[in-house]
Design an enzyme around this catalytic site. Structure first.
Site, PDB file in Angstrom:
ATOM      1  N   LYS A 112      37.599 -14.724  -4.766  1.00  0.00           N
ATOM      2  CA  LYS A 112      38.429 -13.716  -5.428  1.00  0.00           C
ATOM      3  C   LYS A 112      39.580 -14.321  -6.215  1.00  0.00           C
ATOM      4  CE  LYS A 112      37.424  -9.701  -2.541  1.00  0.00           C
ATOM      5  NZ  LYS A 112      38.004  -8.722  -1.609  1.00  0.00           N
ATOM      6  N   LYS A 191      26.166 -10.870  -2.418  1.00  0.00           N
ATOM      7  CA  LYS A 191      26.089  -9.742  -1.497  1.00  0.00           C
ATOM      8  C   LYS A 191      26.351  -8.432  -2.244  1.00  0.00           C
ATOM      9  CE  LYS A 191      30.884  -9.667   0.194  1.00  0.00           C
ATOM     10  NZ  LYS A 191      31.807  -9.656   1.324  1.00  0.00           N
ATOM     11  N   LYS A 194      31.432  -3.464  -3.237  1.00  0.00           N
ATOM     12  CA  LYS A 194      31.995  -2.277  -3.878  1.00  0.00           C
ATOM     13  C   LYS A 194      32.493  -2.592  -5.279  1.00  0.00           C
ATOM     14  CE  LYS A 194      33.835  -0.517   0.447  1.00  0.00           C
ATOM     15  NZ  LYS A 194      34.857  -1.262   1.167  1.00  0.00           N
TER      16      LYS A 194
HETATM   17  P1  TYM Z   1      34.831  -4.546   3.849  1.00  0.00           P
HETATM   18  O1  TYM Z   1      35.641  -3.345   3.531  1.00  0.00           O
HETATM   19  O2  TYM Z   1      34.493  -5.489   2.737  1.00  0.00           O
HETATM   20  O3  TYM Z   1      33.463  -4.137   4.516  1.00  0.00           O
HETATM   21  C1  TYM Z   1      33.385  -3.291   5.659  1.00  0.00           C
HETATM   22  C2  TYM Z   1      32.245  -3.727   6.563  1.00  0.00           C
HETATM   23  O4  TYM Z   1      31.005  -3.786   5.842  1.00  0.00           O
HETATM   24  C3  TYM Z   1      30.391  -5.059   6.013  1.00  0.00           C
HETATM   25  N1  TYM Z   1      29.704  -5.431   4.759  1.00  0.00           N
HETATM   26  C4  TYM Z   1      28.429  -5.805   4.657  1.00  0.00           C
HETATM   27  N2  TYM Z   1      27.459  -5.950   5.576  1.00  0.00           N
HETATM   28  C5  TYM Z   1      26.235  -6.323   5.144  1.00  0.00           C
HETATM   29  N3  TYM Z   1      25.933  -6.551   3.830  1.00  0.00           N
HETATM   30  C6  TYM Z   1      26.880  -6.423   2.870  1.00  0.00           C
HETATM   31  N4  TYM Z   1      26.566  -6.621   1.593  1.00  0.00           N
HETATM   32  C7  TYM Z   1      28.198  -6.032   3.268  1.00  0.00           C
HETATM   33  N5  TYM Z   1      29.353  -5.810   2.593  1.00  0.00           N
HETATM   34  C8  TYM Z   1      30.269  -5.440   3.517  1.00  0.00           C
HETATM   35  C9  TYM Z   1      31.520  -6.008   6.324  1.00  0.00           C
HETATM   36  O5  TYM Z   1      31.062  -7.135   7.054  1.00  0.00           O
HETATM   37  C10 TYM Z   1      32.467  -5.155   7.123  1.00  0.00           C
HETATM   38  O6  TYM Z   1      32.101  -5.170   8.495  1.00  0.00           O
HETATM   39  N6  TYM Z   1      37.991  -7.851   5.888  1.00  0.00           N
HETATM   40  C11 TYM Z   1      37.235  -6.635   6.152  1.00  0.00           C
HETATM   41  C12 TYM Z   1      38.101  -5.460   6.574  1.00  0.00           C
HETATM   42  C13 TYM Z   1      38.955  -5.692   7.774  1.00  0.00           C
HETATM   43  C14 TYM Z   1      38.521  -5.796   9.120  1.00  0.00           C
HETATM   44  C15 TYM Z   1      39.713  -5.946   9.898  1.00  0.00           C
HETATM   45  C16 TYM Z   1      37.263  -5.801   9.741  1.00  0.00           C
HETATM   46  C17 TYM Z   1      40.315  -5.771   7.780  1.00  0.00           C
HETATM   47  N7  TYM Z   1      40.770  -5.923   9.047  1.00  0.00           N
HETATM   48  C18 TYM Z   1      39.643  -6.097  11.304  1.00  0.00           C
HETATM   49  C19 TYM Z   1      37.221  -5.966  11.155  1.00  0.00           C
HETATM   50  C20 TYM Z   1      38.400  -6.108  11.886  1.00  0.00           C
HETATM   51  C21 TYM Z   1      36.527  -6.219   4.879  1.00  0.00           C
HETATM   52  O7  TYM Z   1      36.927  -6.571   3.790  1.00  0.00           O
HETATM   53  O8  TYM Z   1      35.506  -5.354   5.049  1.00  0.00           O
END
Ligand code: TYM
Length: 325
Positions: A112, A191, A194
């Site tokens: 990023k 991957k 969004k």
């Molecule tokens: P985020 O918002 O990008 O995604 C939310 C969840 O979706 C999963 N995910 C995927 N799984 C499979 N294939 C994909 N292409 C894919 N894209 C997203 C992510 O693994 C995630 O579980 N950093 C985290 C948010 C966060 C968080 C936390 C998570 C902030 N604090 C504490 C757990 C615990 C994130 O950006 O998720």
């Protein structure tokens, strides 16, 4: 005692990767655990530029999506991260225990910060994530497999705190969904995300059946017409098999066996139909909830209240250990 915590960024409607990698298991975990928290992590989302009005709307939309997927506010605490001030406060303390080189090699920063200049917030993003988890002394964190390195950082940070100030945080473990990483339908080397600018790359939970069918029909595969599972040599078709597998719980080998004699063009439509069937009730419930802003705000407010109670007691202990009190 066991506690589940996870988070999702409010940047647009969740997509199929979010659903299969995380949300599907979030719903299931409500039955196995008595303490479950799911946070809409707005503090994380502003590590890259966000338009305020869009962000405000996205937070409510994400709330509606989580409920539509089956998260039950009577069983799980659904809340907005910024409404619990201790996330940022504990984040600061953990920042002071984390070295720059430890963060430098994490993939999100590398990817990023190439697109934007890369804010300091983006750099310390994983430390805030550690704070999210540790603030509730969480033990289990259901995430997709793109978050493994962030979970490892959380574990290291918990150990670092415990070694510095005394044994306090449990070392949380990741609960990985059964799904592999779901990939972009336009470019299986990345991957599904969004923020993908290619409109056909990402299937959103709010897409109409026509959109879904179109996106799968245009999914990039290769010139072989059989259905096989080989993520290295045939990433496009294998991504479809992964989606199929995560949707049904069938193993990839079984799917390949079942699909003998089906051409990839046909197979795309078959998977599309399956996705349509799964997402239609979610989309309908989402649309219904979207009209009930008062209810959505209630859910968030009472979630924040519950979360604050847990957070303030843990944070109070942390302050004593650090020497603030
Ligand atoms: P985020 O918002 O990008 O995604 C939310 C969840 O979706 C999963 N995910 C995927 N799984 C499979 N294939 C994909 N292409 C894919 N894209 C997203 C992510 O693994 C995630 O579980 N950093 C985290 C948010 C966060 C968080 C936390 C998570 C902030 N604090 C504490 C757990 C615990 C994130 O950006 O998720």
């Amino acid at each position: 005692e066991p506690r589940v915590f996870s988070g999702i960024q409010p940047t647009g409607a969740p997509h199929l990767g979010n659903y299969l990698g995380a949300l599907q298991s979030w719903v299931q975990l409500q039955n196995g655990y008595s303490s479950v928290l799911y946070s809409i992590v707005d503090l994380h989302s502003i590590t890259v530029p966000q338009d305020p009005e869009t962000l405000r709307q996205s937070i409510l939309n994400m709330t509606a999506c989580l409920l539509a997927c089956g998260i039950n506010p009577d069983r799980s605490c659904i809340f907005q991260q910024s409404q619990v001030a201790e996330h940022a406060e504990l984040g600061w303390i953990l920042n002071c225990l984390t070295s720059m080189p430890r963060l430098m090699h994490l993939p999100q920063w590398k990817i990023k910060s190439q697109k934007n200049e890369g804010s300091v917030g983006l750099f310390t993003y994983p430390v805030l994530q550690a704070a999210d988890i540790l603030l509730y002394k969480s033990t289990h964190v259901p995430v997709g497999d793109d978050q493994v390195q962030h979970l490892e950082l959380t574990q290291d940070t918990a150990r670092k705190f415990n070694n510095t100030y005394g044994d306090f945080f449990p070392i949380p473990v990741a609960l990985m969904g059964t799904s592999k990483k779901i990939r972009s339908l336009r470019d299986p080397s990345v991957k599904m995300s969004k923020s993908d600018p290619q409109k056909l790359a990402t299937v959103h939970l709010t897409d109409t059946p026509e959109d879904i069918v179109l996106k799968f029909r245009k999914a990039v595969t290769d010139f072989t017409s059989e259905v096989t599972y080989d993520p290295v040599l045939r990433p496009g078709v294998s991504n479809l098999v992964s989606i199929h597998s995560a949707m049904t719980g069938l193993g990839t080998e079984d799917i390949v066996r079942q699909s003998r004699g089906i051409e990839t063009a046909q197979y795309k439509l078959l998977v599309a139909e399956m996705v349509v069937e799964k997402l239609t009730p979610i989309r309908e419930e989402f649309q219904r909830l979207q009209g009930d802003v008062g209810y959505l705000k209630n859910v968030l407010n009472s979630g924040a209240q519950q979360a604050r109670e847990l957070a303030s007691s843990v944070y109070d202990d942390v302050c004593k250990m650090v020497g603030f009190r």
